[in-house]
Design a protein around this motif. Structure first.
Motif, PDB file in Angstrom:
ATOM      1  N   PHE A  64      39.968  34.683  41.356  1.00  0.00           N
ATOM      2  CA  PHE A  64      39.668  36.037  40.889  1.00  0.00           C
ATOM      3  C   PHE A  64      39.587  36.075  39.368  1.00  0.00           C
ATOM      4  N   ARG A  65      40.486  35.378  38.711  1.00  0.00           N
ATOM      5  CA  ARG A  65      40.451  35.329  37.250  1.00  0.00           C
ATOM      6  C   ARG A  65      39.168  34.659  36.772  1.00  0.00           C
ATOM      7  N   THR A  66      38.788  33.554  37.422  1.00  0.00           N
ATOM      8  CA  THR A  66      37.564  32.851  37.051  1.00  0.00           C
ATOM      9  C   THR A  66      36.341  33.734  37.262  1.00  0.00           C
ATOM     10  N   VAL A  67      36.270  34.415  38.401  1.00  0.00           N
ATOM     11  CA  VAL A  67      35.138  35.302  38.683  1.00  0.00           C
ATOM     12  C   VAL A  67      35.091  36.429  37.659  1.00  0.00           C
ATOM     13  N   LYS A  68      36.252  36.975  37.338  1.00  0.00           N
ATOM     14  CA  LYS A  68      36.311  38.071  36.376  1.00  0.00           C
ATOM     15  C   LYS A  68      35.726  37.651  35.026  1.00  0.00           C
ATOM     16  N   ALA A 117      36.886  41.887  40.800  1.00  0.00           N
ATOM     17  CA  ALA A 117      37.758  40.711  40.726  1.00  0.00           C
ATOM     18  C   ALA A 117      39.084  41.068  40.055  1.00  0.00           C
ATOM     19  N   ALA A 118      39.048  41.913  39.025  1.00  0.00           N
ATOM     20  CA  ALA A 118      40.284  42.329  38.363  1.00  0.00           C
ATOM     21  C   ALA A 118      41.163  43.132  39.304  1.00  0.00           C
ATOM     22  N   VAL A 119      40.548  44.006  40.098  1.00  0.00           N
ATOM     23  CA  VAL A 119      41.318  44.809  41.067  1.00  0.00           C
ATOM     24  C   VAL A 119      41.943  43.902  42.121  1.00  0.00           C
TER      25      VAL A 119
END
Length: 135
Positions: A64-68, A117-119
């Motif tokens: 998720f961090r990478t996608v964000k 992604a952050a959510v």
């Protein structure tokens, strides 16, 4: 050599016993066909373990961090491209709507992906008991 392709945690736990097993099997069944079979079987195991390892990383929130950050980078680069096109086309009378409109759509989708992604990352951290404001 193939053992080096396994993820580090798996390798640290099983490399010694696997190397011993391979050596024993090689002594018991010499021949190229058997060596090829072991190679293919081990390669399939590497792929399975790598997929499992990526799945664990996903559950840890790293994806998720990478996608964000990737979505934010794509959005920022797209905005930079739009500004560049607008500056280059200024005063020329060129119609740039055909370039700017899809770029704006890409920017909007990138921001939406970053927010989603952050959510998801925040929800995952909340479930895990971590600080949702980290990163």
């Amino acid at each position: 050599m193939l053992l080096r392709l396994y993820p580090r945690p798996f390798r640290e736990r099983f490399a010694h016993s696997m190397a011993q097993t391979f050596a024993d099997l090689r002594r018991e069944r010499p021949g190229r066909a058997f060596t090829l079979w072991i190679f293919l079987e081990t390669l399939a195991g590497v792929v399975r373990e790598r997929a499992t390892h990526v799945g664990r990383l996903t559950m840890a929130g790293n994806v998720f961090r990478t996608v964000k950050y990737a979505a934010l980078a794509v959005g920022a680069l797209t905005v930079a491209g739009i500004v560049t096109v607008m500056l280059l086309a200024r005063g020329t009378g060129e119609d740039i709507a055909g370039v700017v409109a899809p770029a704006l759509l890409l920017t909007t989708l990138s921001v939406a992906a970053a927010v989603a992604a952050a959510v998801m990352q925040g929800r995952q951290r909340k479930r895990a008991g971590g600080d949702p404001r980290a990163d």
